[in-house]
Each structure stands twice: as C-alpha cells, then as structure tokens.
Design a protein around this motif. Structure first.
Motif, PDB file in Angstrom:
ATOM      1  N   ASP A  58       0.834  -1.209   0.000  1.00 25.25           N
ATOM      2  CA  ASP A  58       0.000   0.000   0.000  1.00 25.25           C
ATOM      3  C   ASP A  58       0.869   1.260   0.000  1.00 25.25           C
ATOM      4  O   ASP A  58       0.567   2.230  -0.691  1.00 25.25           O
ATOM      5  CB  ASP A  58      -0.933   0.007   1.224  1.00 25.25           C
ATOM      6  CG  ASP A  58      -2.012  -1.075   1.123  1.00 25.25           C
ATOM      7  OD1 ASP A  58      -2.185  -1.625   0.015  1.00 25.25           O
ATOM      8  OD2 ASP A  58      -2.664  -1.366   2.130  1.00 25.25           O
ATOM      9  N   GLU A  61       2.231   1.829  -3.450  1.00 25.00           N
ATOM     10  CA  GLU A  61       1.231   2.404  -4.351  1.00 25.00           C
ATOM     11  C   GLU A  61       1.096   3.907  -4.107  1.00 25.00           C
ATOM     12  O   GLU A  61       1.014   4.702  -5.042  1.00 25.00           O
ATOM     13  CB  GLU A  61      -0.146   1.740  -4.179  1.00 25.00           C
ATOM     14  CG  GLU A  61      -1.083   2.133  -5.329  1.00 25.00           C
ATOM     15  CD  GLU A  61      -2.559   2.095  -4.993  1.00 25.00           C
ATOM     16  OE1 GLU A  61      -2.914   1.903  -3.820  1.00 25.00           O
ATOM     17  OE2 GLU A  61      -3.360   2.275  -5.923  1.00 25.00           O
ATOM     18  N   GLU A  96      -1.808  -3.243  -6.312  1.00 28.33           N
ATOM     19  CA  GLU A  96      -2.360  -3.052  -4.971  1.00 28.33           C
ATOM     20  C   GLU A  96      -3.513  -4.019  -4.731  1.00 28.33           C
ATOM     21  O   GLU A  96      -3.627  -4.625  -3.666  1.00 28.33           O
ATOM     22  CB  GLU A  96      -2.824  -1.595  -4.813  1.00 28.33           C
ATOM     23  CG  GLU A  96      -3.154  -1.188  -3.384  1.00 28.33           C
ATOM     24  CD  GLU A  96      -4.614  -1.410  -3.038  1.00 28.33           C
ATOM     25  OE1 GLU A  96      -4.920  -1.566  -1.844  1.00 28.33           O
ATOM     26  OE2 GLU A  96      -5.462  -1.442  -3.954  1.00 28.33           O
TER      27      GLU A  96
END
Lengths: 242, 242
Positions: A58, A61, A96
């Motif tokens: 995460d 991303e 993701e």
C-alpha cells in the motif's frame, strides 16, 4: 543545456518510477506465493506475515501515485512519456489489488488451518503457481517494454479460468457429499476466486503494457473463461427447479 | 484574450468530464438496482439486459480515459485542475468495477432463476439498497465537491459489512441444513460478496472526492468490517478439527 538537464532528470524520475513498480510487482508475487504456502502448510504464523506485509505494498502504491502526480504537474510529459506515467498509475492500482487478494487468501488460510483438512487443496497451489508465472511474465514485459511477451502472458489467463472452473465444480461436489466440508470449501472457493481475480489483474497489466508500447489497446477479444457464474445451482437427486 | 480563452475552454472540458462521470455513475447505480430486481423476480430476461448494458459503462470509462489523457497532454493542468483529472481517472475505474460486479450479479441471477427458491433472499435487496444509496451519496458529493458528504457516505460502509456478515452466516447455516440449497447459496454468497465489494468501490470514490476537495486523504482509519474471511470453518456436530 537547461532543456537537456530537464530531459535527463525526467528520465531519471521515470527510471525510479519503473523501479518502484518492479519492486511493488516483486512483492505482490511473493505475497501470493507465501499466502498459498501458508494455506498448504496450515501455517497461521506465515499467513500472519502476509497480512502484515500488505502495508508495504500500500505504501509503494501511495509513493507511485505521488511520484506520478508530481511528474504530471512539474514535467508535463507528452506522448510516450505521458503514457509511461499513466501506465504507472494503472499498474500500481492493479498490483495493490493483487496484494489485497493475497492478504484475503492469507486470512482464509488462518481460518482453514483450524478446520479439518480438505483433499482438493492440491489444485489451489497449481492455480497459484500459474498465476504467479503470469504476473512474473507481465512484469518482465513491463520492464523490457515487450508488448509480444505481454500478449503471450495475457492469453494464458484462459488456463487460469479453466483450472478455476474445474476446481469450483470439485469443491461443490465435495460440499454436497459431506456437509462437514462446507465451511472449509467455501473458504477454498473464495481463495480460488481470489486467485482467478489476481489473474484478471495480471491481464489488466498486460493490456497496459501493450498500450504503453503501441499507444493503443490489444485488439483481440479478452479471454473470459469463468463460467461458474452461469452454472445452474445443482440440486442432487434430480430435484432441479422443484 | 488567448489565456482566458484557454482557461474557459479547460473549464468546459472539465464540465464535460464531470458530466460523463455523473452519467457513468448513474448507469452503475441503475445496473446494481436492475441486477438485484432481476434476482428477486427470478427474471432471466431482465438480468440479460444488465449484462448487455455493461458495454455502455465500459465505453464511458474508455471515453473518460481518453478525455483525461488528452487534457493532461494538451492542457497540462496544475494543482486542483490536475486533481480533477486524476480523480476522474480513479472514479471511472471504480465505476467500471461496480458495473462488472453488477454484471456478475446478473449472471448469477440467471443461474438462480432456474433453481429452487431460497428464503434468505430478502437480505440481498436490503444490502443492495444500502449500497445503492451510498453510491448515490458519493456521486452527489462528487458533483457538489462536498467532502463532508463524502465522509458521511464513506462511514456507512460499516453497515454494509455488518449486513454482509450476518447474511453470510445465515447462508452457511442454510447450506448445512439442506445440501439441496448449496448451489443456490453459493451463488448468493458470491452475490453478497459482490455487493460488499461494490460498497468498497463506493468507499474508494468517497476517498477520491475528499482528496479532490482537500488535496489530502481522509485521516480516519478505513472502516473494515468483513470478518467472514477469518471465520473458522464450522463443522456441525462438534467435530471441529476432526
């Protein structure tokens, strides 16, 4: 001089963007592998590590998103440079989601590790390995800007769907034979569905790589092989429609 | 004069972009509604219309993508204008996924229409209506650039998860009571999961609207309430782990 400096610097930023995508891709691949291993070994601790590691994906991303928006704002890229930045945004979103699906597999692996073993489990790692090799291929295609390799990987999604369809049917039979299997089999169905969805996201990445290289989409119809949504709900004993 | 002309024209493009997103959002909302109706009425023909209409959503996503990339390339927007274009790309990707999930619900509605009715079906339209009202709210928040309304909608995702969790358990019990229910119940589980995922995408859109207005993310932890991945596989008759 200044123009060249800006160009060079944009290339450096692009290299960093490419490297971060490759890193994120490598992590997603490992997450799928580890989640499947945890499931097979009934190892709740290993599954816990997958859940923890999702944060890192995460974060990557988020980093890629910030890099891309900064590049759009400050560099105002055109043509293939612009495609690079837009592609990075798309690919990082797909990676993701792959990470999220791997995490969900890990959560279900923990639940299953506490229930009775199910014999059909073997088809899951087969599906997992296939999808993992497709992810690896699309990421290599991305790094090498190789559209042909992307298309080759893209077309292998059919194999994934075919494995998913037969596994789904097998699990269904298994549930009907012995209701004690229902709980585990439902987790396994969702795990199989997660792997199938990961395959779809790998397919998306292949399409993005093709677009990145050629500036247009793949012109063959997308392979769509999950037929289980259409499967008529079976009613044993010939009571269909009763 | 020229500068003003360019600014005005960018605003016009932005308005068209906003309108296309609103149109796509309206369609996705209707798709979810129609798919749920088709399921409840056991109407395979109506479900078929949902599957057909998904093409239109895909086309709109494609249009928005082309508009956004053209605006990035030719207008080189900065600050909040840039956020508008990036937000449009993100929201259209979420709406496209919502359309896909609605289509999958429609496919399963066709399969279920041919099997014996299941009594727990009532909880599905309840979930569907809730998620639909959340989609409506986040789209209104997008049109009005209202971050507070987006946050309010965002926080309602917990209700969706709670409905999903209880429906999941109900379906599980139902399957164990009578194996003839297994086929339909699995479709219903995937349908419920699809609606829950649609809720997650509506939550994504709410986050994008917040980012669009404030230039930063929502700083509260995301509501995450689907606990069924962790649910230990039940083994009736106290045979757990046997």
């Amino acid at each position: 001089m200044t123009a060249e400096h800006i160009v060079k610097s944009f290339d450096d930023e692009l290299k960093l963007l490419n490297r971060t995508i490759a890193q994120m891709g490598g992590l997603s691949e490992v997450q799928l592998q580890t989640a499947t291993d945890a499931l097979m070994r009934r190892d709740a601790e290993l599954a816990g590590k997958v859940i923890q590691a999702d944060k890192r994906i995460d974060e990557l991303e988020h980093q890629i998103g910030e890099m891309a928006v900064r590049m759009l704002a400050l560099r105002q890229p055109m043509a293939s440079d612009l495609r690079e930045v837009v592609a990075a945004l798309k690919i990082s979103a797909d990676l993701e989601r792959i990470g999220d699906y791997a995490t969900n597999i890990a959560k279900r692996a923990i639940a299953i590790s506490q229930a009775q073993p199910v014999s059909t489990l073997q088809a899951i790692p087969r599906m997992g390995q296939l999808v993992q090799s497709i992810i690896k291929d699309v990421l290599d295609a991305y790094v090498d800007k190789n559209a042909e390799r992307a298309v080759a990987a893209w077309s292998r999604d059919e194999e994934v769907d075919s494995l998913y369809n037969s596994l789904f049917r097998e699990l269904l039979t298994y549930m009907m034979e012995d209701p004690r299997n229902i709980g585990s089999c439902i987790h396994l169905m969702f795990i199989a569905k997660n792997i199938e969805r990961i395959g779809d996201h790998a397919t998306n990445i292949a399409e993005t790589v093709y677009f990145l290289v050629h500036g247009r989409g793949i012109e063959i119809a997308r392979p769509k092989g999950d037929v289980t949504s259409y499967a008529i709900a079976p009613t044993p004993g010939g009571r269909a429609g009763a």
